[in-house]
Design a protein around this motif. Sequence first.
Motif, PDB file in Angstrom:
ATOM      1  N   THR A   1      83.639 -82.583  23.168  1.00 35.51           N
ATOM      2  CA  THR A   1      84.156 -82.516  24.538  1.00 35.51           C
ATOM      3  C   THR A   1      83.345 -81.544  25.391  1.00 35.51           C
ATOM      4  N   LEU A   2      82.909 -80.459  24.769  1.00 36.42           N
ATOM      5  CA  LEU A   2      82.149 -79.454  25.524  1.00 36.42           C
ATOM      6  C   LEU A   2      80.710 -79.867  25.769  1.00 36.42           C
ATOM      7  N   GLY A   3      80.338 -81.030  25.238  1.00 30.87           N
ATOM      8  CA  GLY A   3      79.035 -81.577  25.594  1.00 30.87           C
ATOM      9  C   GLY A   3      77.888 -81.238  24.661  1.00 30.87           C
ATOM     10  N   VAL A   4      78.207 -80.787  23.450  1.00 38.82           N
ATOM     11  CA  VAL A   4      77.122 -80.527  22.497  1.00 38.82           C
ATOM     12  C   VAL A   4      76.470 -81.861  22.130  1.00 38.82           C
ATOM     13  N   PRO A   5      75.177 -81.989  22.356  1.00 37.76           N
ATOM     14  CA  PRO A   5      74.542 -83.294  22.166  1.00 37.76           C
ATOM     15  C   PRO A   5      74.398 -83.698  20.697  1.00 37.76           C
ATOM     16  N   GLU A   6      74.301 -82.731  19.811  1.00 36.78           N
ATOM     17  CA  GLU A   6      74.076 -83.118  18.411  1.00 36.78           C
ATOM     18  C   GLU A   6      74.912 -82.269  17.465  1.00 36.78           C
ATOM     19  N   VAL A   7      75.930 -82.891  16.896  1.00 38.32           N
ATOM     20  CA  VAL A   7      76.771 -82.238  15.895  1.00 38.32           C
ATOM     21  C   VAL A   7      76.468 -82.862  14.537  1.00 38.32           C
ATOM     22  N   ARG A   8      76.096 -82.038  13.598  1.00 41.74           N
ATOM     23  CA  ARG A   8      75.788 -82.516  12.265  1.00 41.74           C
ATOM     24  C   ARG A   8      76.849 -82.052  11.267  1.00 41.74           C
ATOM     25  N   VAL A   9      77.101 -82.842  10.273  1.00 40.62           N
ATOM     26  CA  VAL A   9      77.900 -82.373   9.143  1.00 40.62           C
ATOM     27  C   VAL A   9      77.024 -82.457   7.906  1.00 40.62           C
ATOM     28  N   ILE A  10      77.073 -81.403   7.099  1.00 37.63           N
ATOM     29  CA  ILE A  10      76.274 -81.351   5.879  1.00 37.63           C
ATOM     30  C   ILE A  10      77.202 -81.111   4.709  1.00 37.63           C
ATOM     31  N   ALA A  11      77.234 -82.047   3.776  1.00 37.34           N
ATOM     32  CA  ALA A  11      78.169 -81.938   2.653  1.00 37.34           C
ATOM     33  C   ALA A  11      77.801 -82.949   1.586  1.00 37.34           C
ATOM     34  N   PRO A  12      78.221 -82.697   0.363  1.00 34.16           N
ATOM     35  CA  PRO A  12      78.092 -83.752  -0.648  1.00 34.16           C
ATOM     36  C   PRO A  12      79.027 -84.905  -0.294  1.00 34.16           C
ATOM     37  N   LYS A  13      78.684 -86.089  -0.784  1.00 35.06           N
ATOM     38  CA  LYS A  13      79.482 -87.274  -0.421  1.00 35.06           C
ATOM     39  C   LYS A  13      80.951 -87.113  -0.781  1.00 35.06           C
TER      40      LYS A  13
ATOM     41  N   LEU B   1      83.136 -85.515   2.024  1.00 37.48           N
ATOM     42  CA  LEU B   1      83.083 -86.073   3.380  1.00 37.48           C
ATOM     43  C   LEU B   1      84.148 -87.143   3.529  1.00 37.48           C
ATOM     44  N   PRO B   2      84.829 -87.193   4.667  1.00 40.39           N
ATOM     45  CA  PRO B   2      85.777 -88.287   4.875  1.00 40.39           C
ATOM     46  C   PRO B   2      85.007 -89.600   5.040  1.00 40.39           C
ATOM     47  N   LYS B   3      85.657 -90.696   4.705  1.00 40.05           N
ATOM     48  CA  LYS B   3      85.050 -92.010   4.936  1.00 40.05           C
ATOM     49  C   LYS B   3      84.821 -92.222   6.422  1.00 40.05           C
ATOM     50  N   MET B   4      83.742 -92.824   6.752  1.00 36.83           N
ATOM     51  CA  MET B   4      83.440 -93.178   8.142  1.00 36.83           C
ATOM     52  C   MET B   4      83.504 -91.973   9.080  1.00 36.83           C
ATOM     53  N   VAL B   5      83.026 -90.848   8.589  1.00 37.33           N
ATOM     54  CA  VAL B   5      83.031 -89.634   9.400  1.00 37.33           C
ATOM     55  C   VAL B   5      82.142 -89.802  10.632  1.00 37.33           C
ATOM     56  N   GLU B   6      81.175 -90.735  10.546  1.00 38.44           N
ATOM     57  CA  GLU B   6      80.265 -90.962  11.671  1.00 38.44           C
ATOM     58  C   GLU B   6      81.027 -91.378  12.936  1.00 38.44           C
ATOM     59  N   ARG B   7      82.172 -91.973  12.729  1.00 43.27           N
ATOM     60  CA  ARG B   7      82.960 -92.419  13.891  1.00 43.27           C
ATOM     61  C   ARG B   7      83.361 -91.260  14.800  1.00 43.27           C
ATOM     62  N   LEU B   8      83.356 -90.060  14.241  1.00 48.63           N
ATOM     63  CA  LEU B   8      83.686 -88.884  15.062  1.00 48.63           C
ATOM     64  C   LEU B   8      82.497 -88.477  15.931  1.00 48.63           C
ATOM     65  N   GLY B   9      81.393 -89.204  15.780  1.00 54.98           N
ATOM     66  CA  GLY B   9      80.228 -88.892  16.621  1.00 54.98           C
ATOM     67  C   GLY B   9      79.290 -87.868  16.016  1.00 54.98           C
ATOM     68  N   VAL B  10      79.387 -87.677  14.714  1.00 54.02           N
ATOM     69  CA  VAL B  10      78.527 -86.687  14.072  1.00 54.02           C
ATOM     70  C   VAL B  10      77.410 -87.366  13.271  1.00 54.02           C
ATOM     71  N   HIS B  11      76.381 -86.597  13.015  1.00 56.40           N
ATOM     72  CA  HIS B  11      75.280 -87.060  12.167  1.00 56.40           C
ATOM     73  C   HIS B  11      75.489 -86.505  10.770  1.00 56.40           C
ATOM     74  N   VAL B  12      75.359 -87.359   9.777  1.00 57.19           N
ATOM     75  CA  VAL B  12      75.684 -86.959   8.408  1.00 57.19           C
ATOM     76  C   VAL B  12      74.427 -86.612   7.605  1.00 57.19           C
ATOM     77  N   TYR B  13      74.508 -85.458   6.940  1.00 54.80           N
ATOM     78  CA  TYR B  13      73.422 -85.046   6.039  1.00 54.80           C
ATOM     79  C   TYR B  13      74.021 -84.646   4.695  1.00 54.80           C
ATOM     80  N   HIS B  14      73.305 -84.991   3.642  1.00 51.73           N
ATOM     81  CA  HIS B  14      73.750 -84.532   2.323  1.00 51.73           C
ATOM     82  C   HIS B  14      72.823 -83.447   1.793  1.00 51.73           C
ATOM     83  N   ASP B  15      71.833 -83.147   2.571  1.00 49.39           N
ATOM     84  CA  ASP B  15      70.780 -82.243   2.115  1.00 49.39           C
ATOM     85  C   ASP B  15      70.620 -81.095   3.109  1.00 49.39           C
ATOM     86  N   MET B  16      70.708 -79.881   2.639  1.00 53.93           N
ATOM     87  CA  MET B  16      70.634 -78.723   3.532  1.00 53.93           C
ATOM     88  C   MET B  16      69.253 -78.631   4.200  1.00 53.93           C
TER      89      MET B  16
END
Lengths: 319, 319, 319
Positions: free
Chosen positions: B191-203, B206-221
């Motif tokens: 909402t505050l306008g951050v253009p790129e939010v990433r989540v980094i976690a082992p599979k 991570l919640p299923k379909m977490v991408e729907r929240l508008g985040v980019h998913v990484y499994h590797d630090m």
Amino acid sequence: MINRNPQLNENGALQHLLTTEGLPLSMLLHILDSAESFVGVTERDVKKIPLLRGKSIFNLFFESSTRTRTTFEIAAKRLSADVINLNIAVSAQSKGEALLDTVDNLSAMNADMFVVRHAQSGAAHLIAKHVRSGIHVINAGDGSHAHPTQALLDMFTIRRYKHDFHNLRVAIIGDILHSRVARSQIHALTTLGVPEVRVIAPKTLLPKMVERLGVHVYHDMAKGLKDVDVLMMLRLQNERMKGANLPSAEEYFKYYGLTAEKLSLARRDAIVMHPGPMNRGVEIDSAVADGKQSVILPQVTFGIAVRMAVMSILTGNQA
Amino acid sequence: MINRNPQLNENGALQHLLTTEGLPLSMLLHILDSAESFVGVTERDVKKIPLLRGKSIFNLFFESSTRTRTTFEIAAKRLSADVINLNIAVSAQSKGEALLDTVDNLSAMNADMFVVRHAQSGAAHLIAKHVRSGIHVINAGDGSHAHPTQALLDMFTIRRYKHDFHNLRVAIIGDILHSRVARSQIHALTTLGVPEVRVIAPKTLLPKMVERLGVHVYHDMAKGLKDVDVLMMLRLQNERMKGANLPSAEEYFKYYGLTAEKLSLARRDAIVMHPGPMNRGVEIDSAVADGKQSVILPQVTFGIAVRMAVMSILTGNQA
Amino acid sequence: MINRNPQLNENGALQHLLTTEGLPLSMLLHILDSAESFVGVTERDVKKIPLLRGKSIFNLFFESSTRTRTTFEIAAKRLSADVINLNIAVSAQSKGEALLDTVDNLSAMNADMFVVRHAQSGAAHLIAKHVRSGIHVINAGDGSHAHPTQALLDMFTIRRYKHDFHNLRVAIIGDILHSRVARSQIHALTTLGVPEVRVIAPKTLLPKMVERLGVHVYHDMAKGLKDVDVLMMLRLQNERMKGANLPSAEEYFKYYGLTAEKLSLARRDAIVMHPGPMNRGVEIDSAVADGKQSVILPQVTFGIAVRMAVMSILTGNQA
């Protein structure tokens, strides 16, 4: 003259609130009248007056009851007192410190008031007899003996909705045997001039010779609720339900649980009260608890005002 | 018009703070701006203002959390409110009193605000829907759903150090699956306008379909931390470590624990955040937790100011 | 100049109260003199002054002690401070949060003072070394190391009843080995110029080389109490009684329990003290505890004033 009532000093002024038994009519009315003014305070935007500023009030709970403790804590804070909560079950008592040593200690800290909850009947009396003059004790429930502030808030509620005590039929329904609330209610109702107090319960949940308290005994809801103006339900303690006194919660509900059907036997303008917390579906049906005739939540609201009144009368700062 | 957001009244004013999801940008900014003035109050010699004098705030903790309860208690006391702590797990609830009966009771005591912590998602919403108008509810963490004041203090911290949300890369690292904090952070950042939010976690975390929240998913630090401005670490719950989701704390630390080495992959001026309490040596190395880029303790300081802001906005007394 | 005393700053002003060991005579007297004025406050109708208004004092109890916590809570409230009680045993610590992380967190909430109780000796020192300048630490008992406010209130009591320290024989009686109270008393008595401090205990309850503290050792009450002006009884911990150090409570009482008979061996105007809570019939007989020479309850009263004095000196607001 022998002072037979340990709650009053030689001038008849309230020193402690231990029981409604033997509390003079004038004192009951004084508390109820004072509480009226405190209802106003609890409805204001700034719910706080400086009446007990600088006073130290100890919530001395030897038996855990977050709900009751909360009502006294709020009342005291709205009077601007300093409140100290002590749950003694988990601390000093486990170090073997005796009850009166605990009280002596806190008194030496210049306590002004003790609000005492204890599983044993007579604990608050014992403390009241022991403390030095100027320290006040409020009984917040002792064993199966008394719970006077609950009874007083019940009286306040009845007066609010029924205006006059002298033409009422009041029924107290449920586990009279173990109920400190019922005892305190019966004494207060009688002193206030209620002509007919009924108790409705199975034989196993009635004290022996309960009639001596001046009540009419019913074992049957159909008969007991007839023409009643006020229904005072009691909480059925979970621990009782497991004992030999009762077959099961379901069975109890069938015969003594207050349903809309049973309620229809009382007067159409009868009010339904409960000291809380309710066992919905055991002693009371949700349709009744949340129904039009229920005054259960107003009881809680008035309870704060009544406790503020008692505290301010005791400390003699009553405006 | 259908009011889809139970937090706002028909005029868009904040009635409850339940989640950052759906909270309008203007409201987020209003809270952050208000918090700025309260940072000043917490730094003064007399850290107290009379804004909520005579208000009764109940810390209603159905799940024990001394730390979170303390932040709300301090915030309320610095606003001069009367605070009542209720740890319901050990009292009324064990008497079988239902959640809403408890709330009704406390409401009848003329409560002004409930700060609610509950192990079940949705508990604060349920209470907010139930209470009468004029009583406000703050969600202090419900299950794995939301923890909005934590997310707001995080946003406040980011703004303090990074000034603008519109050019940031933010990474949230750890157990996203079970984290109410992560959910609330993602909604607020977006909402505050951050253009790129990433989540980094082992599979497995991570919640299923977490991408729907508008985040980019990484499994590797190594990949996920590249060019990141803000690292938001999550606490790894001890109970998770014993489960099937994770091999061991050591293994987790090897791959996802934040060390100085891994941190060096982010931008040189990146800040490191953590909601606390930290598991040092599990999700974060002490060298980083106590290092120059850590803003973990300022988060705590700002947390008090943010809670003061929310409380004062809710009661409508905001100066 | 090396600052060897972590309690004092470079100007000799009190920053923390951790132990009576090494506390200069002038500081001891300053605290006792300040406490005199606070005794007056606790006797007033409105027992409250605004000295610490807006200050945040944390009762950080890692070891449960309702009694001690209460004394600090009352003292702080009578100074108008905001008090937050934290029983850490049941919360953050069980989440694995380290001691200093907890302290850092609370400090970040703009804490002004920590009152620390901990089962481990040295905990309060550790915290005092760690916190930033401007945050004050009071040791409310750490392991078997020190309990300085107890010793200070004892000194205050002795001065009240005996006026001068320079011609006194003082006996400390009981479990010296495990007693933080005894250690703190010995240091304070010595600094205040008491010419003869005795310890009376069975060998199994005395530390090795206790004589190095400057005390005279007695194993026999008849000899040890002769011509004594002040008797400082110690509490016999229940857990000790089950151990190998003592045959039984009855046996202990026979040899070391203070009875009227044994007390008659001391000076006729000797005073009897006890830090509480008492084990009546173990280390002290009720006839003595409640007798004319007992100053046990005045100790409690003075304890509040002494704690108010320490708190106000520490925050530098001492009038």
